[in-house]
Write a protein that holds these residues in place. Structure first.
Motif, PDB file in Angstrom:
ATOM      1  N   PHE A 134      38.910 -10.665  -3.651  1.00 10.68           N
ATOM      2  CA  PHE A 134      37.820 -11.296  -2.812  1.00 10.68           C
ATOM      3  C   PHE A 134      38.402 -12.047  -1.711  1.00 10.68           C
ATOM      4  O   PHE A 134      39.269 -13.171  -2.049  1.00 10.68           O
ATOM      5  N   VAL A 135      38.051 -11.661  -0.487  1.00 11.32           N
ATOM      6  CA  VAL A 135      38.707 -12.475   0.750  1.00 11.32           C
ATOM      7  C   VAL A 135      37.562 -12.943   1.520  1.00 11.32           C
ATOM      8  O   VAL A 135      36.547 -12.459   2.147  1.00 11.32           O
ATOM      9  N   HIS A 136      37.857 -14.096   1.834  1.00 13.54           N
ATOM     10  CA  HIS A 136      37.003 -15.277   2.562  1.00 13.54           C
ATOM     11  C   HIS A 136      37.027 -15.285   3.950  1.00 13.54           C
ATOM     12  O   HIS A 136      37.921 -14.589   4.604  1.00 13.54           O
ATOM     13  N   GLY A 137      36.167 -15.930   4.530  1.00 12.18           N
ATOM     14  CA  GLY A 137      36.144 -15.871   6.022  1.00 12.18           C
ATOM     15  C   GLY A 137      36.246 -17.256   6.707  1.00 12.18           C
ATOM     16  O   GLY A 137      36.707 -18.083   5.925  1.00 12.18           O
ATOM     17  N   TRP A 138      35.790 -17.485   7.874  1.00  7.51           N
ATOM     18  CA  TRP A 138      35.931 -18.675   8.498  1.00  7.51           C
ATOM     19  C   TRP A 138      34.692 -19.511   8.264  1.00  7.51           C
ATOM     20  O   TRP A 138      33.438 -18.840   8.275  1.00  7.51           O
ATOM     21  N   PRO A 139      34.644 -20.669   8.109  1.00  7.63           N
ATOM     22  CA  PRO A 139      36.061 -21.585   8.120  1.00  7.63           C
ATOM     23  C   PRO A 139      36.142 -21.943   6.193  1.00  7.63           C
ATOM     24  O   PRO A 139      35.721 -22.927   6.012  1.00  7.63           O
ATOM     25  N   GLU A 140      36.121 -20.985   5.696  1.00  7.06           N
ATOM     26  CA  GLU A 140      36.201 -21.051   4.107  1.00  7.06           C
ATOM     27  C   GLU A 140      37.618 -21.332   3.390  1.00  7.06           C
ATOM     28  O   GLU A 140      38.514 -21.600   3.853  1.00  7.06           O
ATOM     29  N   LEU A 141      37.407 -21.067   2.142  1.00  6.75           N
ATOM     30  CA  LEU A 141      38.343 -21.074   1.201  1.00  6.75           C
ATOM     31  C   LEU A 141      38.216 -19.942  -0.186  1.00  6.75           C
ATOM     32  O   LEU A 141      37.017 -19.141  -0.060  1.00  6.75           O
ATOM     33  N   SER A 142      39.198 -19.879  -0.742  1.00  4.93           N
ATOM     34  CA  SER A 142      39.172 -19.117  -1.915  1.00  4.93           C
ATOM     35  C   SER A 142      37.870 -19.631  -2.856  1.00  4.93           C
ATOM     36  O   SER A 142      37.154 -18.792  -3.390  1.00  4.93           O
ATOM     37  N   ALA A 154      32.063 -14.679 -13.218  1.00  4.97           N
ATOM     38  CA  ALA A 154      31.079 -13.731 -13.526  1.00  4.97           C
ATOM     39  C   ALA A 154      31.680 -12.186 -13.722  1.00  4.97           C
ATOM     40  O   ALA A 154      31.571 -11.528 -14.656  1.00  4.97           O
ATOM     41  N   PHE A 155      32.662 -11.947 -12.877  1.00  6.29           N
ATOM     42  CA  PHE A 155      33.461 -10.670 -12.873  1.00  6.29           C
ATOM     43  C   PHE A 155      34.361 -10.207 -13.865  1.00  6.29           C
ATOM     44  O   PHE A 155      34.735  -9.705 -14.453  1.00  6.29           O
ATOM     45  N   ALA A 156      34.912 -11.482 -13.957  1.00  9.69           N
ATOM     46  CA  ALA A 156      36.139 -11.777 -15.160  1.00  9.69           C
ATOM     47  C   ALA A 156      35.298 -11.449 -16.523  1.00  9.69           C
ATOM     48  O   ALA A 156      35.689 -10.850 -17.440  1.00  9.69           O
ATOM     49  N   ALA A 157      34.123 -11.929 -16.675  1.00 17.10           N
ATOM     50  CA  ALA A 157      33.508 -11.659 -17.901  1.00 17.10           C
ATOM     51  C   ALA A 157      32.897 -10.418 -18.253  1.00 17.10           C
ATOM     52  O   ALA A 157      32.740  -9.900 -19.270  1.00 17.10           O
ATOM     53  N   LEU A 158      32.815  -9.688 -17.059  1.00 17.65           N
ATOM     54  CA  LEU A 158      32.436  -8.141 -17.014  1.00 17.65           C
ATOM     55  C   LEU A 158      33.763  -7.261 -17.351  1.00 17.65           C
ATOM     56  O   LEU A 158      33.482  -5.933 -17.255  1.00 17.65           O
ATOM     57  N   GLY A 159      34.890  -7.792 -17.420  1.00 10.43           N
ATOM     58  CA  GLY A 159      35.889  -7.084 -17.579  1.00 10.43           C
ATOM     59  C   GLY A 159      36.995  -6.655 -16.274  1.00 10.43           C
ATOM     60  O   GLY A 159      37.788  -5.849 -16.559  1.00 10.43           O
ATOM     61  N   PHE A 160      36.936  -7.731 -15.257  1.00  7.13           N
ATOM     62  CA  PHE A 160      37.716  -7.402 -14.290  1.00  7.13           C
ATOM     63  C   PHE A 160      38.875  -8.356 -14.190  1.00  7.13           C
ATOM     64  O   PHE A 160      38.502  -9.610 -14.534  1.00  7.13           O
ATOM     65  N   ARG A 161      39.935  -8.326 -13.580  1.00  5.92           N
ATOM     66  CA  ARG A 161      40.794  -9.516 -12.947  1.00  5.92           C
ATOM     67  C   ARG A 161      40.320  -9.496 -11.769  1.00  5.92           C
ATOM     68  O   ARG A 161      40.566  -8.906 -10.751  1.00  5.92           O
ATOM     69  N   CYS A 162      40.174 -10.986 -11.538  1.00  6.88           N
ATOM     70  CA  CYS A 162      39.496 -11.344 -10.272  1.00  6.88           C
ATOM     71  C   CYS A 162      40.653 -12.151  -9.353  1.00  6.88           C
ATOM     72  O   CYS A 162      40.936 -13.303 -10.054  1.00  6.88           O
ATOM     73  N   ILE A 163      40.676 -11.928  -8.204  1.00  2.00           N
ATOM     74  CA  ILE A 163      41.792 -12.685  -7.356  1.00  2.00           C
ATOM     75  C   ILE A 163      41.075 -13.122  -6.235  1.00  2.00           C
ATOM     76  O   ILE A 163      40.339 -12.300  -5.309  1.00  2.00           O
ATOM     77  N   ALA A 164      41.182 -14.528  -5.828  1.00  2.00           N
ATOM     78  CA  ALA A 164      40.584 -15.037  -4.480  1.00  2.00           C
ATOM     79  C   ALA A 164      41.675 -15.577  -3.758  1.00  2.00           C
ATOM     80  O   ALA A 164      42.121 -16.837  -3.988  1.00  2.00           O
ATOM     81  N   PRO A 165      42.381 -15.207  -2.601  1.00  2.00           N
ATOM     82  CA  PRO A 165      43.387 -16.025  -1.935  1.00  2.00           C
ATOM     83  C   PRO A 165      42.739 -16.979  -0.875  1.00  2.00           C
ATOM     84  O   PRO A 165      41.917 -16.776  -0.336  1.00  2.00           O
TER      85      PRO A 165
END
Length: 341
Positions: free
Chosen positions: A32-40, A49-60
């Motif tokens: 998951f890739v954020h925009g201006w002027p945000e953060l992970s 939510a998506f970890a619970a559905l079975g994914f590895r979730c990463i937000a830099p």
């Protein structure tokens, strides 16, 4: 099953990226890739939510933000450099490819990953900002302005006027945001307003006003509790105060380089993998409901799903249930084998 969100840091010879992670390490990867002027942090409603559905979730934290490195030259914030950051992150996670999900300036990043590195892209999803094979540049966007709403003689740059302000008055733009960062966070992160639809966006009048806030500090407005908690507001404020706005604002200073980079995309910029686009019904800057802004995407994406979310620009934070439902439905319909993997 619930998974904790954990903080991590990747240090390479060229860049340091701080990121959040959630979910099993061996699960299929969503980045998951954020925009201006945000953060992970802006993906806080999606990661568990998506970890619970079975994914590895990463937000830099993207380049210039949060715990990631920032730089002192505009050219260090060109898309090609930022895409390289994401490829390093992907490699560090021990994965060949991912589903890339972006919002705002994070959207050009994930679109560029799909266009330049289709072998690293299972699917791509974007909130608010549609795909432009020419690049997310003023040259590509200005011809798509809705001239019924923005007559050329009064609004030559339409809703993209603020981007010209960065190019013409960069120091003034940064100074205006840095004069009171907490007020900026409260003023920006607000839910969509249906009554603003069909009216010129505030971003269309920045140069005439002499700056985002008339050339001075941002006025104080109440926090919008439907988008941010007090804790969220404090986290954004602290990070943007620490790093300043030079990095975030420099993302707007590379239109020429980003356009040249887009010309080198694979397959002439055509995307063949599954694509999801979420329209913000009340997003008056990235307005895709009436204007032609989404038309090039429809031409250049072979497998496109479009969903309208009744939200403003900060969609993932304002309408997380609707965003999560749209993403989950698309993943199940278009990438069932990846989900099972």
């Amino acid at each position: 099953m619930t998974f904790p969100v954990t903080e991590h840091t990747l240090k390479t010879a060229r860049h340091t990226t701080g990121y959040l992670a959630c979910g099993r390490k061996d699960a299929p990867l969503l980045i998951f890739v954020h925009g201006w002027p945000e953060l992970s942090l802006s993906w806080r409603h999606q990661l568990p939510a998506f970890a619970a559905l079975g994914f590895r979730c990463i937000a830099p934290d993207m380049r210039g933000y949060g715990r990631s490195d920032t730089y002192s030259r505009h050219e260090d914030f060109a898309q090609e450099e930022i895409v390289a950051d994401m490829l390093e992150l992907l490699a560090s996670l021990g994965c060949e490819k991912a589903v890339w999900i972006g919002h705002d300036w994070g959207s050009p990043v994930v679109w560029n990953l799909a266009a330049h590195h289709p072998d690293k892209t299972v699917g791509v999803a974007s909130l608010c900002v549609p795909y432009l094979a020419e690049g997310f540049t003023l040259d590509a966007m200005v011809p798509l302005i809705d001239r019924t709403l923005y007559p050329a003689e009064k609004f030559p740059a339409g809703q993209w006027d603020y981007q010209f302000f960065y190019e013409e008055s960069f120091g003034k733009a940064c100074k205006g945001f840095e004069a009171n960062v907490g007020n900026v966070v409260k003023a920006l992160f607000r839910k969509g307003d249906p009554t603003r639809v069909g009216k010129p966006a505030p971003t269309s009048m920045v140069r005439v006003a002499g700056g985002w806030f008339g050339g001075g500090a941002c006025p104080d407005v109440p926090r919008d509790a439907d988008v941010l908690t007090e804790q969220d507001m404090d986290a954004y404020t602290a990070a943007l105060t620490r790093n300043g706005f030079f990095g975030p604002d420099s993302w707007y200073m590379n239109h020429k380089a980003n356009g040249a980079y887009a010309k080198r995309a694979k397959n002439g910029g055509k995307l063949s993998m599954p694509v999801l686009f979420l329209h913000g019904a009340y997003d008056t800057t990235c307005e895709t409901m009436q204007s032609k802004l989404a038309d090039p995407m429809r031409r250049d994406c072979a497998d496109l799903t479009e969903v309208v979310v009744q939200s403003g620009h900060w969609m993932a934070q304002e309408k997380p249930v609707e965003v999560n439902a749209a993403l989950a439905k698309w993943l199940a319909a278009k990438l069932p084998d990846y989900w099972k993997s």
